[in-house]
Design an enzyme around this catalytic site. Structure first.
Site, PDB file in Angstrom:
ATOM      1  N   GLY A  29      -1.086  37.030 -26.427  1.00 37.98           N
ATOM      2  CA  GLY A  29      -1.115  36.432 -25.099  1.00 37.98           C
ATOM      3  C   GLY A  29      -2.226  36.992 -24.236  1.00 37.98           C
ATOM      4  N   HIS A  35     -10.015  34.121 -27.436  1.00 33.89           N
ATOM      5  CA  HIS A  35      -8.898  33.429 -28.092  1.00 33.89           C
ATOM      6  C   HIS A  35      -9.162  31.921 -28.164  1.00 33.89           C
ATOM      7  CE1 HIS A  35      -6.696  37.016 -26.301  1.00 33.89           C
ATOM      8  NE2 HIS A  35      -6.405  37.117 -27.584  1.00 33.89           N
ATOM      9  N   SER A 184     -11.775  41.032 -24.022  1.00 30.92           N
ATOM     10  CA  SER A 184     -10.534  41.684 -24.427  1.00 30.92           C
ATOM     11  C   SER A 184      -9.499  41.498 -23.327  1.00 30.92           C
ATOM     12  CB  SER A 184     -10.769  43.183 -24.655  1.00 30.92           C
ATOM     13  OG  SER A 184      -9.542  43.874 -24.801  1.00 30.92           O
TER      14      SER A 184
END
Length: 277
Positions: A29, A35, A184
């Site tokens: 998440g 992502h 990150s």
């Protein structure tokens, strides 16, 4: 439309109706552009894309940031929807580990004892265990992982090979901020001053990668890190692409881990040692 599943039963029902080649992107998440790039790559190579969102307690040490790790499910589902993910599987701890902490876990072997493994004992055992479970639960044909977590990627590939899991593992190059900082979820912990200091990691890697000799690679990178007082280096290592000893010539990998304030960051780059033929 993106479907949100919280239970194994909901996942299984959605998975049973999934057409063709199925891809999975596993996350904890707090999704960012890195992502989303994994999801875009998955979308290109599969008919059906699953994203998993689970903050895995097994891969956090006793003094690490499990409790404060960012949990932003609503925003994460929005991001998945924007990237045309078909299914988000977001189980809670009891759903993933219904019997409590598992008594049987995967061991990472020798590769899991160096670099991150030396700094974070037990981390890779917990990571491989949850990845294996999620590969089994999602029934994916292919899984996409970022190269920022390079040792993780190497271990997952080895696990899939050694255990003959029959899943294709694809690494996707690290996504960076415009100033070079590797994306990150932990970057949000950094103050403005700390974020500026954190740029030394990517700067060091870039300078190291400009060298063609192993000794000079490490010297160039180390100098930049030493010159930034806000960075406390955990390790700086030059290896071959499989994380073995660095070659005299040929493809190699330069990896770094450091703390900036209380935040631990990692990064790496590929490079080539010796004259290019």
């Amino acid at each position: 439309m993106t479907v949100l599943a919280h239970t194994r039963a909901e996942l299984a029902a959605a998975r049973a109706a999934a057409p063709g080649r199925v891809a999975v992107v596993m996350t904890m998440g707090a999704l960012h552009e890195g992502h989303r790039q994994l999801m875009r790559e998955a979308r290109k190579h599969a008919d059906y894309v699953i994203a998993t969102i689970f903050v895995n307690p097994l891969q956090f040490g006793p003094n690490e940031d499990f409790d404060k790790y960012p949990r932003t499910l609503a925003a994460d589902v929005e991001a998945c929807t924007a990237e045309r993910v078909d299914l988000v599987f977001a189980p809670d701890r009891d759903e993933m580990y219904p019997g409590g902490t598992p008594s049987v876990t995967l061991e990472a072997g020798a590769l899991g004892t160096i670099l991150e493994g030396a700094s974070r004992p037990g981390h890779f055992s917990g990571m491989l265990t949850v990845v294996a479970k999620l590969l089994r639960l999602t029934g994916a044909d292919v899984a996409f992982f970022g190269e920022k977590d390079y040792q993780q990627l190497a271990l997952i590939k080895q696990m899939v090979t050694d255990l003959e899991l029959g899943v294709e593992i694809v690494g996707v190059p690290t996504v960076r901020e415009p100033d070079g900082l590797a994306m990150s979820s932990r970057n949000r912990y950094l103050s403005a001053e700390q974020r500026e200091a954190a740029l030394a990691l990517s700067h060091a890697l870039r300078e190291g990668a400009l060298q063609d000799d192993g000794k000079r690679v490490l010297e160039a990178a180390k100098k930049i890190l030493d010159d930034e007082p806000g960075v406390r280096v955990d390790y700086l290592a030059l290896t071959d692409p499989l994380l073995g000893a660095a070659p005299a010539t040929g493809p190699a990998r330069l990896l770094v881990a450091a703390r900036v304030g209380t935040t631990r960051l990692i990064d790496n780059v590929p490079l080539f040692l010796g004259e290019v033929a």
